[in-house]
Design an enzyme around this catalytic site. Structure first.
Site, mmCIF file in Angstrom:
data_model
loop_
_atom_site.group_PDB
_atom_site.id
_atom_site.type_symbol
_atom_site.label_atom_id
_atom_site.label_comp_id
_atom_site.label_asym_id
_atom_site.label_seq_id
_atom_site.Cartn_x
_atom_site.Cartn_y
_atom_site.Cartn_z
ATOM 1 N N GLN A 1 0.819 -1.213 0.000
ATOM 2 C CA GLN A 1 0.000 0.000 0.000
ATOM 3 C C GLN A 1 0.851 1.261 0.000
ATOM 4 O O GLN A 1 0.309 2.359 -0.131
ATOM 5 C CB GLN A 1 -0.960 -0.015 1.195
ATOM 6 N N CYS B 1 -5.413 0.486 3.644
ATOM 7 C CA CYS B 1 -5.472 -0.935 4.039
ATOM 8 C C CYS B 1 -6.890 -1.480 3.930
ATOM 9 O O CYS B 1 -7.096 -2.635 3.548
ATOM 10 C CB CYS B 1 -4.947 -1.103 5.463
ATOM 11 N N HIS C 1 -6.268 -1.415 11.703
ATOM 12 C CA HIS C 1 -5.658 -1.875 10.454
ATOM 13 C C HIS C 1 -6.431 -3.067 9.884
ATOM 14 O O HIS C 1 -6.696 -4.036 10.596
ATOM 15 C CB HIS C 1 -4.202 -2.259 10.719
ATOM 16 N N ASN D 1 -0.990 -9.355 4.900
ATOM 17 C CA ASN D 1 -0.937 -7.914 5.094
ATOM 18 C C ASN D 1 -0.750 -7.229 3.739
ATOM 19 O O ASN D 1 -0.610 -7.903 2.707
ATOM 20 C CB ASN D 1 0.217 -7.575 6.057
#
Lengths: 80, 214
Positions: free
Chosen positions: B19, B25, B162, B182
């Site tokens: 990102q 996110c 997150h 992630n």
């Protein structure tokens, strides 16, 4: 285990990096004997203060979610 | 429950993305779930446009932040067709929403579910098996320094900040852990993934869980 990342071009905040090293020492010292416990160290975010990291990367807004309605298990009465 | 399960083994999870300095996110996790849902429905595994969600999801703030729930609601209610990442590539900054003609090909979700699974992580694992990878929101403050291993401490529930994607779990060793994709590039953590202890709602991983339907 990983190569030390270089700071972003034009930025060299040694104070943030020093703070990161202290934080790694602290995080790694707390549960050293635990099975497969997480390891903390230098990565691409080590040149950021925690406040900067949070402001840039942790931008998800949370909502209140309803509790999952799992099937309630009922006892089966005595039957032949 | 099987001892180990990972949707990556079924070839329905795209590569880890980065990102960069964009606080998107929430969009990365939602699009990753849509990519997996699309692949599970039998279509080719393909990277879909995160930038489209960042630019067009009107209830959110693009790279300045957003909510997975708002994004899912927008995708579902508007029957938005997500185009491919190649057609609408990631720029790491907010941009004007690009519209495509109705005839343009794209992937739309049928709906989504959103639940709190705290104290019910076994149920969460069952939903993962039946519904595909799960979008979750965690407290990732200590993830700034994570290199590997199983995250068991140094984060809390009730502090979610997150959005990530749970692709599987591993209960073969002790402690069992969730496999979490992630969006900070593949050099972060374990090839871009984190391992978070199952049970105990570590980092609030079970508090805000969404699944995408196709």
């Amino acid at each position: 285990q990983t190569a030390t990342p270089t700071p972003p071009r034009g930025r060299h905040p040694p104070a943030a990096f020093r703070e990161s090293l202290n934080r790694h020492r602290y995080l790694n010292s707390l549960f050293p004997r635990e099975n497969s416990t997480a390891v903390y160290g230098i990565n691409q975010f080590s040149y950021l203060f925690p406040e900067e990291f949070k402001a840039i990367y942790l931008r998800s807004r949370a909502s209140r979610f309803p509790r999952y309605p799992a099937d309630v298990q009922k006892a089966i009465p005595n039957v032949s | 429950l099987p001892l180990r399960f990972d949707w990556r083994d079924k070839h329905v999870v795209t590569q880890v993305r980065n990102q960069q300095a964009c606080g998107g996110c929430w969009a990365f996790s939602v699009v990753a779930a849509a990519e997996s849902a699309r692949a599970r429905a039998g279509q080719p595994l393909e990277a879909l446009s995160v930038q489209q969600v960042i630019d067009c999801s009107y209830d959110n703030y693009g790279c300045s932040g957003g909510s997975t729930l708002s994004a899912l609601n927008w995708l579902s209610k508007m029957q938005v067709k997500l185009v491919s990442d190649l057609e609408y590539p990631f720029t790491a900054q907010n941009g004007l929403c690009r519209y495509f003609p109705a005839s343009h090909s794209g992937f739309s979700i049928k709906g989504y579910s959103a639940y709190n699974f705290s104290d019910q992580e076994d149920e969460m694992a069952k939903v993962l098996l039946t519904s595909g990878p799960l979008i979750v929101i965690v407290d990732a403050v200590s993830w700034q320094d994570y290199l590997g291993g199983i995250i068991q401490h140094h984060c809390s529930s009730g502090e979610a900040n997150h959005a990530v994607l749970v692709t599987g779990f591993d209960r073969t060793g002790s402690p069992p852990y969730w496999i979490v994709r992630n969006s900070w590039g593949s050099s972060w953590g374990v090839d871009g993934y984190a391992h978070v202890k199952m049970g105990g709602n570590v980092c609030g991983i079970a508090d805000s869980v969404s699944a995408v339907f196709v």
